[in-house]
Design a protein around this motif. Structure first.
Motif, PDB file in Angstrom:
ATOM      1  N   ASN A  72       0.775  -1.213  -0.051  1.00 14.90           N
ATOM      2  CA  ASN A  72       0.051  -0.062   0.081  1.00 14.90           C
ATOM      3  C   ASN A  72       0.860   1.226  -0.003  1.00 14.90           C
ATOM      4  O   ASN A  72       0.827   2.103  -0.796  1.00 14.90           O
ATOM      5  N   GLU A  73       1.920   1.500   0.873  1.00 18.10           N
ATOM      6  CA  GLU A  73       2.754   2.276   0.843  1.00 18.10           C
ATOM      7  C   GLU A  73       3.519   2.633  -0.481  1.00 18.10           C
ATOM      8  O   GLU A  73       3.638   3.736  -0.634  1.00 18.10           O
ATOM      9  N   ALA A  74       3.663   1.645  -1.247  1.00 19.78           N
ATOM     10  CA  ALA A  74       4.351   1.814  -2.439  1.00 19.78           C
ATOM     11  C   ALA A  74       3.360   2.613  -3.457  1.00 19.78           C
ATOM     12  O   ALA A  74       3.724   3.320  -4.357  1.00 19.78           O
ATOM     13  N   VAL A  75       2.020   2.447  -3.413  1.00 24.70           N
ATOM     14  CA  VAL A  75       1.107   3.099  -4.100  1.00 24.70           C
ATOM     15  C   VAL A  75       0.971   4.729  -3.762  1.00 24.70           C
ATOM     16  O   VAL A  75       0.878   5.472  -4.528  1.00 24.70           O
ATOM     17  N   PHE A  76       1.087   4.819  -2.456  1.00 22.33           N
ATOM     18  CA  PHE A  76       0.925   6.145  -1.934  1.00 22.33           C
ATOM     19  C   PHE A  76       2.356   6.938  -2.269  1.00 22.33           C
ATOM     20  O   PHE A  76       2.256   7.970  -2.731  1.00 22.33           O
ATOM     21  N   GLN A  77       3.454   6.405  -1.857  1.00 16.63           N
ATOM     22  CA  GLN A  77       4.761   6.977  -2.248  1.00 16.63           C
ATOM     23  C   GLN A  77       5.134   7.264  -3.597  1.00 16.63           C
ATOM     24  O   GLN A  77       5.598   8.406  -4.207  1.00 16.63           O
ATOM     25  N   ASN A  78       4.868   6.301  -4.369  1.00 17.15           N
ATOM     26  CA  ASN A  78       5.415   6.364  -5.964  1.00 17.15           C
ATOM     27  C   ASN A  78       4.179   6.813  -6.738  1.00 17.15           C
ATOM     28  O   ASN A  78       4.552   6.653  -7.931  1.00 17.15           O
ATOM     29  N   GLY A  79       2.931   6.616  -6.121  1.00 19.96           N
ATOM     30  CA  GLY A  79       1.788   6.949  -7.134  1.00 19.96           C
ATOM     31  C   GLY A  79       1.105   8.113  -6.756  1.00 19.96           C
ATOM     32  O   GLY A  79       1.110   9.194  -7.371  1.00 19.96           O
ATOM     33  N   VAL A  80       0.548   8.220  -5.505  1.00 23.42           N
ATOM     34  CA  VAL A  80      -0.349   9.284  -5.207  1.00 23.42           C
ATOM     35  C   VAL A  80       0.515  10.611  -5.007  1.00 23.42           C
ATOM     36  O   VAL A  80       0.178  11.534  -5.449  1.00 23.42           O
ATOM     37  N   LYS A  81       1.448  10.545  -4.312  1.00 20.48           N
ATOM     38  CA  LYS A  81       2.394  11.791  -3.755  1.00 20.48           C
ATOM     39  C   LYS A  81       2.837  12.276  -5.175  1.00 20.48           C
ATOM     40  O   LYS A  81       3.037  13.444  -5.436  1.00 20.48           O
ATOM     41  N   PHE A  83       1.652  11.885  -8.346  1.00 18.57           N
ATOM     42  CA  PHE A  83       0.744  12.370  -9.213  1.00 18.57           C
ATOM     43  C   PHE A  83       0.264  13.634  -8.466  1.00 18.57           C
ATOM     44  O   PHE A  83      -0.091  14.754  -9.476  1.00 18.57           O
ATOM     45  N   ASN A  84       0.013  14.026  -7.247  1.00 16.72           N
ATOM     46  CA  ASN A  84      -0.137  15.093  -6.754  1.00 16.72           C
ATOM     47  C   ASN A  84       0.876  16.414  -7.189  1.00 16.72           C
ATOM     48  O   ASN A  84       0.320  17.434  -7.605  1.00 16.72           O
ATOM     49  N   ALA A  85       2.072  16.015  -6.930  1.00 14.16           N
ATOM     50  CA  ALA A  85       3.197  16.964  -7.077  1.00 14.16           C
ATOM     51  C   ALA A  85       3.299  17.152  -8.865  1.00 14.16           C
ATOM     52  O   ALA A  85       3.422  18.551  -9.190  1.00 14.16           O
ATOM     53  N   ASP A  86       3.126  16.103  -9.582  1.00 10.24           N
ATOM     54  CA  ASP A  86       2.938  16.222 -11.063  1.00 10.24           C
ATOM     55  C   ASP A  86       1.950  17.161 -11.747  1.00 10.24           C
ATOM     56  O   ASP A  86       2.169  17.966 -12.644  1.00 10.24           O
ATOM     57  N   LYS A  87       0.998  16.782 -11.333  1.00  8.88           N
ATOM     58  CA  LYS A  87      -0.250  17.133 -12.131  1.00  8.88           C
ATOM     59  C   LYS A  87      -1.124  18.568 -11.320  1.00  8.88           C
ATOM     60  O   LYS A  87      -1.959  19.202 -11.857  1.00  8.88           O
ATOM     61  N   ALA A 291       1.926   1.713 -11.581  1.00 13.55           N
ATOM     62  CA  ALA A 291       0.796   1.351 -12.148  1.00 13.55           C
ATOM     63  C   ALA A 291      -0.316   2.184 -11.968  1.00 13.55           C
ATOM     64  O   ALA A 291      -1.094   2.596 -12.798  1.00 13.55           O
ATOM     65  N   ALA A 292      -0.433   2.775 -10.678  1.00 16.03           N
ATOM     66  CA  ALA A 292      -1.625   3.704 -10.213  1.00 16.03           C
ATOM     67  C   ALA A 292      -1.465   5.167 -10.860  1.00 16.03           C
ATOM     68  O   ALA A 292      -2.423   5.466 -11.497  1.00 16.03           O
ATOM     69  N   TYR A 293      -0.015   5.645 -10.889  1.00 16.37           N
ATOM     70  CA  TYR A 293       0.001   6.881 -11.516  1.00 16.37           C
ATOM     71  C   TYR A 293      -0.405   6.816 -12.942  1.00 16.37           C
ATOM     72  O   TYR A 293      -1.123   7.807 -13.391  1.00 16.37           O
ATOM     73  N   ASN A 294      -0.088   5.769 -13.477  1.00 13.16           N
ATOM     74  CA  ASN A 294      -0.363   5.613 -15.182  1.00 13.16           C
ATOM     75  C   ASN A 294      -1.853   5.490 -15.365  1.00 13.16           C
ATOM     76  O   ASN A 294      -2.367   6.091 -16.394  1.00 13.16           O
ATOM     77  N   THR A 295      -2.632   4.868 -14.322  1.00 11.99           N
ATOM     78  CA  THR A 295      -4.030   4.922 -14.744  1.00 11.99           C
ATOM     79  C   THR A 295      -4.778   6.218 -14.534  1.00 11.99           C
ATOM     80  O   THR A 295      -5.571   6.530 -15.396  1.00 11.99           O
ATOM     81  N   TRP A 296      -4.355   6.986 -13.502  1.00 10.71           N
ATOM     82  CA  TRP A 296      -4.704   8.385 -13.386  1.00 10.71           C
ATOM     83  C   TRP A 296      -4.315   9.125 -14.621  1.00 10.71           C
ATOM     84  O   TRP A 296      -4.975   9.901 -15.158  1.00 10.71           O
TER      85      TRP A 296
END
Length: 363
Positions: A72-81, A83-87, A291-296
């Protein structure tokens, strides 16, 4: 999200070029028609452009929570955070505290128009199937399980390929010729990790002995570090000197036991090398956050598609971790050997058996 006025301006510009590329208008009436087409085209382009950026991304973690130091933390650290910063678009997050809240969280987000919603983990499957049926216009992405719905994207990984690599490394690093595996919940997915690991170890050393234990038969098996420590100590007592843990939070107990015993451990899902430097031989990384980042990102770009995505070494979606925390444990010969194995798997020269293809580890 971009203001609508910016999309309207873009639409006006594009429509102006479209109309002016058409045959010339000579009469006053035709000029009026031309201006009307221009306005309508601009509005249509603006609405379409605005829709492409109207995604409201969300994620529902599994009950282990976003700070589980693993999946779960991999999704948060490498996906959510990221994406928030990039977009500059905030991903809405939900952390269920129990199994019932998985479905509740998905339904709440869907009812508020969030899309796509990423569901983290195989345990989310039944909830995703039910809620996706209720909200056919909402996009859902589930990680580590397949849900066959027209509005669901299923992302699964070739964990057996990455596990093969760390198994080979374990065999090369072992001084006793005995390596071990501690799994979380006893399900085919975790057997897939173990089978890949065993194949890699035996490929590197046909005489290697492998030991394995599963922690339990319920989701609680992914959150029991005390049991993980107990299983690791039992394997160490039998001569094992490297243990691969595919067990979520339970792995924390394995890593601590390895440190206390002066043995090696191998992490999973996220890069866990930093947790016990000098003890963590490597980690088998699944890029679930990417993978999560890419789907968003796909949804934002209007390219999101339902269906199944299978990601492995070739796609750069699994890997063994090599960094400043374990570089002193990995000899140049070991690294070169794993690089060669990885290239051979990608090229098809080495075929790693997938336990989930037939629920056996016959290879």
């Amino acid at each position: 999200m971009r203001p609508f006025s910016r999309h309207l301006k873009t639409g006006m510009s594009l429509a102006y070029r479209i109309v002016n590329d058409a045959p010339s208008f000579d009469t006053t009436r035709e000029l009026i028609v031309k201006k009307t087409i221009l306005k309508m085209s601009a509005l249509a382009v603006a609405v379409a452009s605005f829709g492409a950026f109207a995604a409201k991304p969300a994620v529902v973690y599994d009950t282990a929570g976003k700070f589980d130091k693993s999946f779960n933390e991999a999704v948060f650290q490498n996906g959510v955070k990221v994406f928030n910063a990039d977009k500059g678009i905030k991903v809405r997050e939900f952390e269920p505290q129990n199994e019932a809240q998985r479905e509740q969280g998905l339904r709440r987000l869907a009812s508020r128009g969030f899309t796509p919603i990423v569901a983290v983990g195989f345990n989310m499957a039944s909830a995703v199937e039910k809620v996706a049926t209720e909200f056919p216009d909402i996009q859902f992405t589930i990680i580590d399980m397949v849900v066959d719905k027209p509005n669901v994207q299923s992302i699964v990984f070739k964990e057996h390929e990455g596990s093969f690599l760390v198994g080979a490394l374990a065999a090369k690093a072992s001084q006793t010729g005995k390596v071990g595996f501690v799994g979380g919940m006893d399900i085919p997915l975790i057997r897939k990790f173990e089978c890949g690991y065993r194949q890699g170890a035996q490929y590197a050393n046909p005489e290697i002995e492998t030991f394995q234990n599963m922690t339990g038969s319920t989701p609680a098996a992914f959150a029991d570090p005390a049991k993980g420590s107990e299983l690791a100590k039992s394997q160490f007592s039998k001569g094992v000197d490297v243990i691969y843990a595919a067990a979520g939070g339970t792995g924390m107990g394995v890593y601590q036991a390895a440190k206390d015993a002066g043995k090696y451990a191998i992490g999973v899902d996220s890069n866990q090398n930093h947790l016990q430097p000098g003890t963590m031989l490597t980690s088998m990384v699944k890029k679930v956050g990417v993978a999560a980042y890419n789907t968003w990102d796909d949804a934002e770009n209007g390219t999101w598609e339902a269906g199944i995505k299978v990601l492995g070494l070739k796609e750069g979606a699994v890997e063994w971790a090599y960094d400043e925390y374990n570089k002193d444990l990995i000899t140049p010969e070991m690294k070169s050997y794993l690089d060669t194995l990885q290239a051979d798997i990608i090229a098809g020269k080495i075929e790693v058996h997938d336990y989930m293809s037939d629920n056996t580890c016959n290879f």
